[in-house]
Motif scaffolding. Sequence first.
Motif: not given
Length: 516
Positions: A168-170, A191-197
């Motif tokens: 997602r991030a790279r 954001g893309p690494a942990l997919r937090l709100s």
Amino acid sequence: MTGQPCLLPADGLGSRRFLALHLPCLATDRIRRAEPDLPTDQPLATWAASGSRRVLVAVDQAAATIGLRPGQALADAQAIAPGLLLRPADPDGDAQALQTLALWARRYTPLAATDPPDGLLLDITGCAHLLGGEQALLRDALTRLRRAGIAARGAVAGAAATSAALARARLDNPVVVSGIEAAVAAPLPLGPALRLSPAMLADLARLGLRRVRDLLDQPRAPLARRFGQELLDRLDAVTGQRRTAIRPVTEPPDLSVAQDLLEPIITRAGIDAVLDRLLATLCARLRAAGLGARRIALLAWRVDGVVQEVAIGTGQPTREPTHLRRLFAERLERLEPGLGFERMTLEARATEPMAAGTQAGLGIGGRSDTAAMAEALAQLLDRLAQRLRVHRVAPVASHWPERMVAALDPHAAVPAMPAGWAAPGLPVLLRRRPEPLKATALLPDDPPSLLHWRGVAHRLRWAEGPLRLEPEWWRAHPDLQRRDYYRVELASGVRLWVCRTGPPEAARWLLHGHLP
């Protein structure tokens, strides 16, 4: 033609490896695949109502390039791009498309799972060598998705969450060795690494915490008190400290063999030839393992990414290629090759231990061996079951006609006969739904003297009854009422089992069975 089976390694042997695929434009790619006539040079987006506002839900790469983004007001997006193509958002359709892609991804491993809303996770442990290594496998998956009109990025790592975060991030589709998950995840944005709100991301940003390394440098206890344990769980997963379980889209088969085709096949003769090779190989593996198959599925991958399946079942474990081939014969008509199948897989999804030795083909005449005859009967029932619904009729201890029998598996043991079940006078054929009749009787409790059946009046030669049946009180149903059954013979010689039900002032006559 070349092909090798993908075998699952035993638990605990070596480190596990995961391939993650990120599909950033899944919603719009699905629409373009469904509507191939859409102009390719115009941006595309989906929208949905959010309260009183209409906002973008998903955008394709062309729309993102000109500044459109999910969550943007629809009016603002149309002002920026007057030629924007719009379609209503369809979360269920997107979820189904992701499920279909997970089935497609089983060409690489039996352990393929969805990673909603727009990702796939594949456990490729022990499978990558079949395509020349992990880099080659990843490149093959991305190439096939791109050829099918689906934008994708990917990554391979030793932890499922790490590979998903990298995908997602790279943008460089990395393949990283196991054991360095924390190091490769540290530079990734939260954001893309942990997919937090969004709300949690905003709170973390106000504290200057924007990347995974920023969280790793903080004491865990204050983070847990302020943001909850979920933040630490996701951090541990992406750094490889916490194992993330994946749920395959289907259960892995007990045994499988696959065939990759150098040229797509579209003819029935070609499909039959591949199936024969797969059956021979699978049955040989079953015999070597001391197993027999009870359920087998043939999966065919079309060049456009669609996966089709044909499945058969057997009453007893078998590993006889000839018998299995006959069971598949009619089911293969359901396959739609389109532009051709490029891969076919045969999976034994249910197996049972089976004695050593080979099975003989079906031969009825001159066979006196009990086991051989039982096998012949089982194979006959298997073939009939491909065309008809085959059941064994089981007697049930009940006086109510609809509950006197039950349908069992045709290979089930013969149940014991309840006392008094086969009483004389019962019909040999019981209708599933009683057929309405009109009847004439001299008195309310008298047997009928005239029946009107299917528009014809029939005089009765004789009538016998009534046999009064009361509904079973322990299974009381408001629609069930007392019935009076009569055995009657028409002037034509037809013998019927009829009943009268309901109160005398509104009695109804029904044809419920046929007598011998």
